[in-house]
Design an enzyme around this catalytic site. Structure first.
Site, PDB file in Angstrom:
ATOM      1  N   LEU A 195      51.146  38.041  35.238  1.00 31.45           N
ATOM      2  CA  LEU A 195      52.098  38.244  34.950  1.00 31.45           C
ATOM      3  C   LEU A 195      53.049  38.262  35.963  1.00 31.45           C
ATOM      4  O   LEU A 195      54.084  39.163  34.598  1.00 31.45           O
ATOM      5  CB  LEU A 195      51.806  37.805  33.354  1.00 31.45           C
ATOM      6  CG  LEU A 195      52.630  36.085  32.805  1.00 31.45           C
ATOM      7  CD1 LEU A 195      52.313  35.186  33.715  1.00 31.45           C
ATOM      8  CD2 LEU A 195      53.417  36.426  31.492  1.00 31.45           C
ATOM      9  N   GLY A 196      53.038  38.942  37.053  1.00 30.46           N
ATOM     10  CA  GLY A 196      54.218  39.363  37.833  1.00 30.46           C
ATOM     11  C   GLY A 196      55.271  38.335  37.728  1.00 30.46           C
ATOM     12  O   GLY A 196      55.239  37.173  37.678  1.00 30.46           O
ATOM     13  N   ARG A 197      56.192  38.516  39.110  1.00 30.09           N
ATOM     14  CA  ARG A 197      56.924  36.677  39.599  1.00 30.09           C
ATOM     15  C   ARG A 197      55.843  35.605  39.514  1.00 30.09           C
ATOM     16  O   ARG A 197      56.724  34.943  39.058  1.00 30.09           O
ATOM     17  CB  ARG A 197      57.768  37.487  40.498  1.00 30.09           C
ATOM     18  CG  ARG A 197      59.244  38.606  40.359  1.00 30.09           C
ATOM     19  CD  ARG A 197      59.609  39.325  41.991  1.00 30.09           C
ATOM     20  NE  ARG A 197      60.546  40.134  41.744  1.00 30.09           N
ATOM     21  CZ  ARG A 197      60.600  41.014  41.842  1.00 30.09           C
ATOM     22  NH1 ARG A 197      58.998  41.742  41.955  1.00 30.09           N
ATOM     23  NH2 ARG A 197      61.330  42.495  41.706  1.00 30.09           N
ATOM     24  N   ILE A 198      54.921  35.672  40.618  1.00 27.97           N
ATOM     25  CA  ILE A 198      54.450  34.484  41.204  1.00 27.97           C
ATOM     26  C   ILE A 198      53.950  33.930  39.627  1.00 27.97           C
ATOM     27  O   ILE A 198      53.642  32.890  39.783  1.00 27.97           O
ATOM     28  CB  ILE A 198      53.214  35.474  42.214  1.00 27.97           C
ATOM     29  CG1 ILE A 198      54.456  35.707  43.741  1.00 27.97           C
ATOM     30  CG2 ILE A 198      52.391  34.493  42.152  1.00 27.97           C
ATOM     31  CD1 ILE A 198      52.635  35.882  44.528  1.00 27.97           C
ATOM     32  N   ARG A 232      44.770  37.860  46.406  1.00 26.09           N
ATOM     33  CA  ARG A 232      43.687  38.895  47.087  1.00 26.09           C
ATOM     34  C   ARG A 232      41.764  38.584  46.774  1.00 26.09           C
ATOM     35  O   ARG A 232      41.559  38.570  46.458  1.00 26.09           O
ATOM     36  CB  ARG A 232      43.232  40.338  47.702  1.00 26.09           C
ATOM     37  CG  ARG A 232      44.791  40.762  47.869  1.00 26.09           C
ATOM     38  CD  ARG A 232      45.231  40.416  49.258  1.00 26.09           C
ATOM     39  NE  ARG A 232      46.323  40.899  49.889  1.00 26.09           N
ATOM     40  CZ  ARG A 232      47.523  40.277  50.045  1.00 26.09           C
ATOM     41  NH1 ARG A 232      47.676  38.664  49.514  1.00 26.09           N
ATOM     42  NH2 ARG A 232      48.691  40.815  50.760  1.00 26.09           N
ATOM     43  N   GLU A 253      38.892  38.280  55.840  1.00 21.52           N
ATOM     44  CA  GLU A 253      39.773  36.363  56.157  1.00 21.52           C
ATOM     45  C   GLU A 253      39.493  37.078  58.261  1.00 21.52           C
ATOM     46  O   GLU A 253      39.983  38.010  58.107  1.00 21.52           O
ATOM     47  CB  GLU A 253      41.152  36.053  55.568  1.00 21.52           C
ATOM     48  CG  GLU A 253      41.128  36.133  54.146  1.00 21.52           C
ATOM     49  CD  GLU A 253      42.815  36.196  53.675  1.00 21.52           C
ATOM     50  OE1 GLU A 253      43.546  36.523  54.741  1.00 21.52           O
ATOM     51  OE2 GLU A 253      43.016  36.000  52.871  1.00 21.52           O
ATOM     52  N   HIS A 281      44.761  30.888  53.541  1.00 24.41           N
ATOM     53  CA  HIS A 281      45.570  31.353  53.175  1.00 24.41           C
ATOM     54  C   HIS A 281      46.713  31.896  53.741  1.00 24.41           C
ATOM     55  O   HIS A 281      48.099  31.493  54.567  1.00 24.41           O
ATOM     56  CB  HIS A 281      45.361  32.815  53.693  1.00 24.41           C
ATOM     57  CG  HIS A 281      46.332  33.763  53.138  1.00 24.41           C
ATOM     58  ND1 HIS A 281      45.518  36.130  52.941  1.00 24.41           N
ATOM     59  CD2 HIS A 281      47.047  34.283  52.421  1.00 24.41           C
ATOM     60  CE1 HIS A 281      45.992  36.417  51.956  1.00 24.41           C
ATOM     61  NE2 HIS A 281      47.702  36.010  51.718  1.00 24.41           N
ATOM     62  N   GLY A 305      49.685  30.757  51.160  1.00 28.60           N
ATOM     63  CA  GLY A 305      50.226  30.724  50.020  1.00 28.60           C
ATOM     64  C   GLY A 305      51.639  31.112  50.236  1.00 28.60           C
ATOM     65  O   GLY A 305      52.772  29.736  49.998  1.00 28.60           O
TER      66      GLY A 305
END
Length: 312
Positions: free
Chosen positions: A151-154, A231, A260, A278, A280
């Protein structure tokens, strides 16, 4: 003579931002060199700044005797050997904050696409199946439980969007946050047992490598959904394929993968899985903002001002 900067790749670095860098610095384009080692040997003594994309292992750093800044383009820095950088007092910056909304938007898109069968539904119409029968019933979001790993910024941006759909928020971090009212789990396993959707927005690296394995996926269950925008290394892909094939996990929305751009081919035939390449942070506005933050960090370094987004 302008200062020389080594840039390792322009894969995701917007051309406008590269052009701005080149108005003030001599940018050595490593990705264009026919002999990269020869270029490094030639310019290494003059290089104090390297611009990279979440990558700078110890052996790479060691090639530059006067390196003082690794300006990383992207929020993730698990490919940067921070220990090696710290030992030489090399500063590291990344680009947090400016990509939160784009990644959070894609997360919600993946969740809706999986739970409502939107990709399959698109093909259902295109292939003429709707003329033969109605599309099967799927699931809605309101009243469901989501667990966010990281639960960081993103993670916070994702949680805010989920709340708008009437979803209950749970999270697992290394430590509980005092600034949110969401339910905290000190154990990922316990949280997985209690949620319908497990959303991964944690950092990569050894600490989280394959933290989401068969045991976790089986707790999410046959009606549960896994969303990964963090990731690929966070998920045990072998276990993921097996759980989906065996019906132990209901579905998945994946924007990242272990190696990837290679993706386990077994996933291609699974209608309950939505795959993305990928993307995002892959919006025009976001990539320009990310590139500009790299430029601003480089400018701050040469102006002997505080770096804007140093990695602790």
């Amino acid at each position: 003579m302008p200062e020389q900067i080594l840039m390792t790749s322009q894969a995701f670095f917007h051309s406008e931002c590269l052009a701005e860098l080149e108005t003030r610095y001599e940018v050595q384009r490593l990705w264009e060199a026919s002999d990269q080692e020869a270029l490094i040997s030639e310019v290494a003594p003059q290089i104090r700044v390297v611009v990279t994309e979440g990558w700078a292992p110890a052996d790479f750093q060691a090639k530059f005797p006067n390196l003082e800044l690794i300006a990383s383009h992207g929020v993730g820095y698990d490919g940067v050997d921070l220990g090696a950088a710290q030992a030489r007092k090399i500063a590291v910056t990344n680009t947090p904050g400016v990509l939160d909304d784009a990644v959070a938007d894609l997360t919600i898109g993946l969740l809706i696409a999986v739970t409502r069968g939107m990709v399959v539904g698109d093909q259902y119409v295109r292939n003429g199946e709707w003329l033969k029968a109605n599309f099967p019933l799927m699931s809605h979001l309101r009243g469901r439980q989501a667990g966010i790993l990281g639960l960081g910024r993103i993670g916070l941006a994702i949680a805010q969007r989920l709340q708008a759909f009437g979803i209950e928020i749970n999270y697992h971090n290394r430590r509980e946050r005092s600034d949110v009212d969401y339910r905290y789990f000190s154990s990922l396993s316990m949280m997985a047992q209690d949620v319908d959707f497990l959303i991964l927005s944690c950092v990569g690296g050894e600490e989280t490598k394959k933290i989401v394995n068969r045991a976790i996926m089986e707790k999410i269950g046959p009606n549960g959904v896994l969303i990964n925008i963090s990731r690929g290394s966070v998920v045990d892909e072998g276990d993921l394929v097996a759980c989906l094939e065996e019906g132990k996990l209901g579905g998945a929305g994946l924007d990242v993968f272990t190696t990837e751009p290679h993706v386990p081919e077994a996933l291609f035939k699974m209608p309950q899985v939505v795959l993305q390449p990928h993307i995002g942070s892959a919006t025009l506005q976001t990539r320009i903002a990310m590139g500009q933050l790299v430029v601003d960090n480089v400018d701050a370094y040469y102006a002997k001002k505080p770096l804007l987004t140093p990695v602790a």
